[in-house]
Design a protein around this motif. Sequence first.
Motif, PDB file in Angstrom:
ATOM      1  N   MET A   1       0.829  -1.212   0.000  1.00  0.00           N
ATOM      2  CA  MET A   1       0.000   0.000   0.000  1.00  0.00           C
ATOM      3  C   MET A   1       0.864   1.264   0.000  1.00  0.00           C
ATOM      4  O   MET A   1       0.533   2.258  -0.654  1.00  0.00           O
ATOM      5  CB  MET A   1      -0.930  -0.012   1.209  1.00  0.00           C
ATOM      6  N   LYS A   2       1.971   1.241   0.727  1.00  0.00           N
ATOM      7  CA  LYS A   2       2.872   2.393   0.742  1.00  0.00           C
ATOM      8  C   LYS A   2       3.491   2.626  -0.624  1.00  0.00           C
ATOM      9  O   LYS A   2       3.627   3.775  -1.074  1.00  0.00           O
ATOM     10  CB  LYS A   2       3.965   2.186   1.792  1.00  0.00           C
ATOM     11  N   LEU A   3       3.866   1.544  -1.279  1.00  0.00           N
ATOM     12  CA  LEU A   3       4.451   1.667  -2.615  1.00  0.00           C
ATOM     13  C   LEU A   3       3.423   2.187  -3.604  1.00  0.00           C
ATOM     14  O   LEU A   3       3.733   3.035  -4.467  1.00  0.00           O
ATOM     15  CB  LEU A   3       4.990   0.315  -3.075  1.00  0.00           C
ATOM     16  N   TYR A   4       2.202   1.690  -3.497  1.00  0.00           N
ATOM     17  CA  TYR A   4       1.159   2.166  -4.421  1.00  0.00           C
ATOM     18  C   TYR A   4       0.864   3.640  -4.180  1.00  0.00           C
ATOM     19  O   TYR A   4       0.664   4.413  -5.129  1.00  0.00           O
ATOM     20  CB  TYR A   4      -0.122   1.345  -4.264  1.00  0.00           C
ATOM     21  N   ALA A   5       0.852   4.068  -2.907  1.00  0.00           N
ATOM     22  CA  ALA A   5       0.622   5.480  -2.596  1.00  0.00           C
ATOM     23  C   ALA A   5       1.712   6.344  -3.221  1.00  0.00           C
ATOM     24  O   ALA A   5       1.455   7.461  -3.681  1.00  0.00           O
ATOM     25  CB  ALA A   5       0.588   5.680  -1.083  1.00  0.00           C
ATOM     26  N   ALA A   6       2.946   5.813  -3.251  1.00  0.00           N
ATOM     27  CA  ALA A   6       4.058   6.561  -3.850  1.00  0.00           C
ATOM     28  C   ALA A   6       3.883   6.674  -5.357  1.00  0.00           C
ATOM     29  O   ALA A   6       4.245   7.697  -5.953  1.00  0.00           O
ATOM     30  CB  ALA A   6       5.376   5.882  -3.518  1.00  0.00           C
ATOM     31  N   THR A   7       3.327   5.656  -5.992  1.00  0.00           N
ATOM     32  CA  THR A   7       3.180   5.690  -7.449  1.00  0.00           C
ATOM     33  C   THR A   7       2.114   6.687  -7.896  1.00  0.00           C
ATOM     34  O   THR A   7       2.180   7.198  -9.019  1.00  0.00           O
ATOM     35  CB  THR A   7       2.802   4.300  -7.993  1.00  0.00           C
ATOM     36  N   ILE A   8       1.138   6.963  -7.042  1.00  0.00           N
ATOM     37  CA  ILE A   8       0.074   7.903  -7.437  1.00  0.00           C
ATOM     38  C   ILE A   8       0.306   9.300  -6.861  1.00  0.00           C
ATOM     39  O   ILE A   8      -0.540  10.185  -7.005  1.00  0.00           O
ATOM     40  CB  ILE A   8      -1.304   7.381  -6.980  1.00  0.00           C
ATOM     41  N   ASP A   9       1.443   9.484  -6.212  1.00  0.00           N
ATOM     42  CA  ASP A   9       1.784  10.794  -5.671  1.00  0.00           C
ATOM     43  C   ASP A   9       2.170  11.723  -6.816  1.00  0.00           C
ATOM     44  O   ASP A   9       3.090  11.420  -7.598  1.00  0.00           O
ATOM     45  CB  ASP A   9       2.948  10.648  -4.683  1.00  0.00           C
ATOM     46  N   GLU A  10       1.502  12.860  -6.899  1.00  0.00           N
ATOM     47  CA  GLU A  10       1.765  13.796  -7.997  1.00  0.00           C
ATOM     48  C   GLU A  10       3.163  14.389  -7.920  1.00  0.00           C
ATOM     49  O   GLU A  10       3.710  14.826  -8.932  1.00  0.00           O
ATOM     50  CB  GLU A  10       0.726  14.929  -7.963  1.00  0.00           C
TER      51      GLU A  10
END
Length: 236
Positions: free
Chosen positions: A178-187
């Motif tokens: 989940m942390k990695l996915y949050a990083a991928t969608i961070d603008e």
Amino acid sequence: MNKIMFWLLSIIAILAFAAGPMLIQYNHWSLGYRGSGDWLSFWGSYLGVVPSGIIAALVAGVQIKESNKQNHENAMQNLNAIKNTKLLNYYYEIKNSSTKSFIILKGIKSGCDIEALYTFLCLQQRQAFNVVNLQTLLQENNLLHLNVKVVNADNSLNKLSEALMEYSGNLVLVERMMKLYAATIDENRNVLENEIDEELEDLYTAYTQQSTHKKIMEQLLKMIDLIDEKIKDLSA
């Protein structure tokens, strides 16, 4: 006091009991005197009262000993009852945390993609818990470790400990994903951070191929079953 000393003192006491009054009696008689009714009355009282007193003392000693034994047994029973009550409280805490986590994770639909998984775990929250689902799972997992450590102090619940460790390992995998996915969608992310995408892909592949969600649910159910058995045993 050893046996020899006990019997020696017993013999001395018997001799003193019989010889003491006889010495007094013979010292008060003159030669040729055959006794009187007073001495017969004395001997009757002496031989009746003194043994009765000794017997009463012995009986009282036995009763006191039995009373102390019963008091000790009652105290031990009370201590066990208190101990069992505390254990039951810990067991119910473990069951509560396991059940709460199971209810949350049951809301994840089979075959959902990582975006749906992220939305459910990190954006949605259950009204009863007032925090996002992943945060609730992590909090309950910490409580599980604290409580299981207490009830398994004597290593009598190693199976519960093992199931918890397996569950925690899989939960850490989900948290990292989940942390990695949050990083991928961070603008504001660095577009050159391709390592994040690669690690996320590897983790999600392992999550789906190894049926991690199914394992998590099985591990929680195993913990709930083990705790139910302990609760049933203590409540019997």
